[in-house]
Enzyme design. Structure first.
Site, PDB file in Angstrom:
ATOM      1  N   GLU A  58      50.275  41.180 -25.947  1.00 57.36           N
ATOM      2  CA  GLU A  58      49.523  40.700 -24.775  1.00 57.36           C
ATOM      3  C   GLU A  58      50.477  40.336 -23.629  1.00 57.36           C
ATOM      4  O   GLU A  58      50.221  40.701 -22.484  1.00 57.36           O
ATOM      5  CB  GLU A  58      48.668  39.497 -25.191  1.00 57.36           C
ATOM      6  CG  GLU A  58      47.656  39.104 -24.145  1.00 57.36           C
ATOM      7  CD  GLU A  58      46.809  37.918 -24.563  1.00 57.36           C
ATOM      8  OE1 GLU A  58      46.013  38.053 -25.504  1.00 57.36           O
ATOM      9  OE2 GLU A  58      46.949  36.850 -23.939  1.00 57.36           O
ATOM     10  N   SER A 100      48.620  33.785 -27.452  1.00 59.18           N
ATOM     11  CA  SER A 100      48.386  34.906 -28.370  1.00 59.18           C
ATOM     12  C   SER A 100      49.379  36.015 -28.062  1.00 59.18           C
ATOM     13  O   SER A 100      49.454  36.468 -26.919  1.00 59.18           O
ATOM     14  CB  SER A 100      46.972  35.453 -28.184  1.00 59.18           C
ATOM     15  OG  SER A 100      46.039  34.425 -28.368  1.00 59.18           O
ATOM     16  N   ARG A 134      41.513  41.547 -21.297  1.00 65.28           N
ATOM     17  CA  ARG A 134      42.914  41.207 -20.978  1.00 65.28           C
ATOM     18  C   ARG A 134      43.557  42.315 -20.137  1.00 65.28           C
ATOM     19  O   ARG A 134      44.716  42.689 -20.352  1.00 65.28           O
ATOM     20  CB  ARG A 134      43.751  40.971 -22.243  1.00 65.28           C
ATOM     21  CG  ARG A 134      43.256  39.892 -23.138  1.00 65.28           C
ATOM     22  CD  ARG A 134      43.331  38.510 -22.473  1.00 65.28           C
ATOM     23  NE  ARG A 134      42.743  37.529 -23.355  1.00 65.28           N
ATOM     24  CZ  ARG A 134      41.439  37.242 -23.395  1.00 65.28           C
ATOM     25  NH1 ARG A 134      40.606  37.835 -22.544  1.00 65.28           N
ATOM     26  NH2 ARG A 134      40.976  36.346 -24.217  1.00 65.28           N
TER      27      ARG A 134
HETATM   28  C1  LIG Z   1      49.788  28.090 -25.211  1.00 62.54           C
HETATM   29  C2  LIG Z   1      49.215  29.281 -24.454  1.00 62.54           C
HETATM   30  C3  LIG Z   1      47.868  29.562 -24.554  1.00 62.54           C
HETATM   31  C4  LIG Z   1      47.307  30.643 -23.851  1.00 62.54           C
HETATM   32  N1  LIG Z   1      45.963  30.874 -23.967  1.00 62.54           N
HETATM   33  C5  LIG Z   1      45.409  31.909 -23.301  1.00 62.54           C
HETATM   34  C6  LIG Z   1      43.983  32.152 -23.397  1.00 62.54           C
HETATM   35  O1  LIG Z   1      43.261  31.415 -24.057  1.00 62.54           O
HETATM   36  N2  LIG Z   1      43.486  33.201 -22.711  1.00 62.54           N
HETATM   37  C7  LIG Z   1      44.260  34.024 -21.951  1.00 62.54           C
HETATM   38  O2  LIG Z   1      43.716  34.962 -21.359  1.00 62.54           O
HETATM   39  N3  LIG Z   1      45.595  33.805 -21.830  1.00 62.54           N
HETATM   40  C8  LIG Z   1      46.181  32.784 -22.483  1.00 62.54           C
HETATM   41  N4  LIG Z   1      47.538  32.558 -22.394  1.00 62.54           N
HETATM   42  C9  LIG Z   1      48.359  33.466 -21.575  1.00 62.54           C
HETATM   43  C10 LIG Z   1      48.643  32.938 -20.137  1.00 62.54           C
HETATM   44  O3  LIG Z   1      48.368  31.592 -20.052  1.00 62.54           O
HETATM   45  C11 LIG Z   1      47.835  33.696 -19.088  1.00 62.54           C
HETATM   46  O4  LIG Z   1      48.075  35.076 -19.164  1.00 62.54           O
HETATM   47  C12 LIG Z   1      48.161  33.218 -17.669  1.00 62.54           C
HETATM   48  O5  LIG Z   1      47.225  33.758 -16.765  1.00 62.54           O
HETATM   49  C13 LIG Z   1      49.567  33.616 -17.222  1.00 62.54           C
HETATM   50  O6  LIG Z   1      49.840  32.946 -16.011  1.00 62.54           O
HETATM   51  P1  LIG Z   1      51.304  32.773 -15.447  1.00 62.54           P
HETATM   52  O7  LIG Z   1      51.186  32.203 -14.085  1.00 62.54           O
HETATM   53  O8  LIG Z   1      52.115  31.995 -16.405  1.00 62.54           O
HETATM   54  O9  LIG Z   1      51.779  34.292 -15.374  1.00 62.54           O
HETATM   55  P2  LIG Z   1      53.241  34.876 -15.621  1.00 62.54           P
HETATM   56  O10 LIG Z   1      53.561  34.778 -17.089  1.00 62.54           O
HETATM   57  O11 LIG Z   1      54.216  34.313 -14.676  1.00 62.54           O
HETATM   58  O12 LIG Z   1      53.001  36.408 -15.256  1.00 62.54           O
HETATM   59  C14 LIG Z   1      52.162  37.226 -16.065  1.00 62.54           C
HETATM   60  C15 LIG Z   1      51.994  38.585 -15.356  1.00 62.54           C
HETATM   61  O13 LIG Z   1      51.283  38.413 -14.146  1.00 62.54           O
HETATM   62  C16 LIG Z   1      52.045  38.845 -13.030  1.00 62.54           C
HETATM   63  N5  LIG Z   1      51.780  37.882 -11.945  1.00 62.54           N
HETATM   64  C17 LIG Z   1      51.926  36.533 -12.012  1.00 62.54           C
HETATM   65  N6  LIG Z   1      51.543  35.974 -10.845  1.00 62.54           N
HETATM   66  C18 LIG Z   1      51.176  36.986 -10.033  1.00 62.54           C
HETATM   67  C19 LIG Z   1      50.704  37.041  -8.681  1.00 62.54           C
HETATM   68  N7  LIG Z   1      50.513  35.946  -7.946  1.00 62.54           N
HETATM   69  N8  LIG Z   1      50.456  38.267  -8.156  1.00 62.54           N
HETATM   70  C20 LIG Z   1      50.644  39.398  -8.881  1.00 62.54           C
HETATM   71  N9  LIG Z   1      51.073  39.397 -10.157  1.00 62.54           N
HETATM   72  C21 LIG Z   1      51.335  38.205 -10.725  1.00 62.54           C
HETATM   73  C22 LIG Z   1      53.492  38.845 -13.493  1.00 62.54           C
HETATM   74  O14 LIG Z   1      54.261  39.776 -12.779  1.00 62.54           O
HETATM   75  C23 LIG Z   1      53.320  39.240 -14.956  1.00 62.54           C
HETATM   76  O15 LIG Z   1      53.170  40.637 -15.047  1.00 62.54           O
HETATM   77  C24 LIG Z   1      48.131  31.477 -23.066  1.00 62.54           C
HETATM   78  C25 LIG Z   1      49.502  31.183 -22.960  1.00 62.54           C
HETATM   79  C26 LIG Z   1      50.050  30.096 -23.649  1.00 62.54           C
HETATM   80  C27 LIG Z   1      51.515  29.794 -23.512  1.00 62.54           C
END
Ligand SMILES: Cc1cc2nc3c(=O)[nH]c(=O)nc-3n(C[C@H](O)[C@H](O)[C@H](O)COP(=O)(O)OP(=O)(O)OC[C@H]3O[C@@H](n4cnc5c(N)ncnc54)[C@H](O)[C@@H]3O)c2cc1C
Length: 357
Positions: free
Chosen positions: A353, A257, A183
């Site tokens: 996380e 998580s 992560r």
């Molecule tokens: C129900 C649920 C289940 C999940 N299960 C998992 C799992 O099984 N495994 C897992 O690893 N994660 C899991 N996650 C966490 C999440 O889905 C991941 O971390 C996902 O990659 C976040 O994507 P996002 O676009 O929503 O990022 P955001 O929440 O918008 O951003 C997260 C971080 O990334 C940065 N960021 C976003 N986009 C960019 C970009 N294009 N360039 C540079 N920085 C950027 C942001 O600044 C921030 O720091 C889960 C979340 C939920 C709600």
């Protein structure tokens, strides 16, 4: 500038778009899966590398602090945001190369992650199925090296394109520079807040081999009497397992998580087993031991408990939820109380996380 892609394509970029899409006083509640209230003073929609450069070169926004937003599924918003929020909406998915040993697929950072997994599978390029149904965008996936069911993004990563938020320069980054860990990646350290990922390329190995060995998947194999599941079967199983275990953010706000599973040395693990012989732990190939954070939180009696409208999910103690109208400070008060009680009982500091903003 990306050349018009060949082969299988679904709409890259925003042809003809030249103006920055700037919005003021934007509610971020619909843009974070926890459903926490916060207002962005300025929000700019990013559909291309050129859009990022326009922000960097802009006399008003160029030097202002910025926050890059994807699908908002891994953030906890605790306050309004004075930073310029860059909402990444770069689109497009295509096959860039068919090698004897791999399909190389590229996707715009604003594409929905699960849509990419489903699309590659439908095209006959399997390999991402264990990561099905993870919310969020393609561009955020490398930031925390998303992982699930025995597979991490780094296992399928080829390279990515990003634009530097200080110089406006576009760069292509390969795995070594990305420094992926559990992560974790360079985007949480030296490149945190420094660049916008605009496209990601994946290497999907040929011939395809299933990633098995994860307990829930083994259970499905036994239940169905399937010794050699197809990629589609694995995709369906992962979706079913996740739907049964995790709250759907469309119905109950959450960020997945909330704490990382702590990694400890064998000595530390022995100490914890001394405190509680039933502690759930998994030895890893590198000699470290992964502890189940959800189990520890449950053992401290947190399942179902709340602070204000922020609560611990009844079915999975690792997930904090918005019971309706929660605010970020309630989530963080709950998170800190959990950290303290787990530290008091097991001597382990749980690390959140999601990114706390
Ligand atoms: C129900 C649920 C289940 C999940 N299960 C998992 C799992 O099984 N495994 C897992 O690893 N994660 C899991 N996650 C966490 C999440 O889905 C991941 O971390 C996902 O990659 C976040 O994507 P996002 O676009 O929503 O990022 P955001 O929440 O918008 O951003 C997260 C971080 O990334 C940065 N960021 C976003 N986009 C960019 C970009 N294009 N360039 C540079 N920085 C950027 C942001 O600044 C921030 O720091 C889960 C979340 C939920 C709600």
């Amino acid at each position: 500038m990306l050349l018009p892609p060949e082969g299988v394509v679904s709409g890259f970029g925003r042809p003809g778009a030249t103006d920055m899409q700037v919005e003021s006083a934007v509610s971020l509640k619909p843009y974070n899966t926890f459903g926490l209230p916060a207002v962005a003073q300025t929000l700019v929609r990013i559909a291309s590398d050129a859009d990022v450069r326009r922000v960097v070169d802009d006399p008003t926004f160029g030097r202002a602090p910025k926050f890059v937003l994807g699908g908002g599924s891994n953030i906890v918003l605790t306050r309004d945001m004075p930073q310029v929020v860059l909402k990444v909406e770069v689109r497009g998915m295509r096959l860039v190369e068919e090698r004897p040993d791999a399909w190389i697929v590229e996707a715009g950072a604003g594409e929905d992650w699960h849509a990419l997994v489903a699309w590659t599978l439908a095209q006959g390029w399997p390999g991402l199925e264990n990561l099905a149904l993870i919310p969020g965008t393609v561009g955020a996936a490398p930031v925390q090296n998303i992982g699930a069911y025995g597979l991490e993004l780094q296992d399928r990563f080829e390279s990515l394109d990003a634009v530097d938020l200080v110089t406006g320069r576009s760069v292509t980054l390969h795995p070594q520079i990305c420094a992926f860990g559990y992560r974790d990646s360079v985007f949480k350290h030296s490149l945190a807040g420094r660049s916008v990922i605009t496209r990601v390329r994946f290497r999907l190995p040929r011939p395809w081999r299933p990633v098995l060995g994860y307990l829930d998947i083994e259970r499905k194999m036994t239940e169905t009497g399937t010794a050699a599941p197809s990629a589609q079967q694995l995709f369906d199983w992962v979706c079913a397992i996740r739907r049964a275990k995790l709250p759907d953010p469309a119905l109950i706000g959450n960020a997945g998580s909330f704490f990382k599973n702590p990694l400890v040395t064998p000595e530390q693990c022995r100490d914890i087993i001394g405190r509680d012989p039933t502690v759930v732990h998994y030895p890893l190939p590198d000699g470290t031991i992964k502890l189940a954070a959800g189990w520890m939180i449950d053992a401290c009696g947190w399942k179902g408990k709340s602070v204000g409208q922020a609560g611990v999910y009844e079915k999975q103690a690792l997930v904090l939820v918005n019971r309706g109208g929660a605010i970020g400070s309630e989530v963080m008060t709950l998170a800190r109380a959990i950290q303290e009680s787990v530290y008091g009982r097991f001597g382990i500091r749980l690390e959140p996380e999601p990114v706390v903003v």
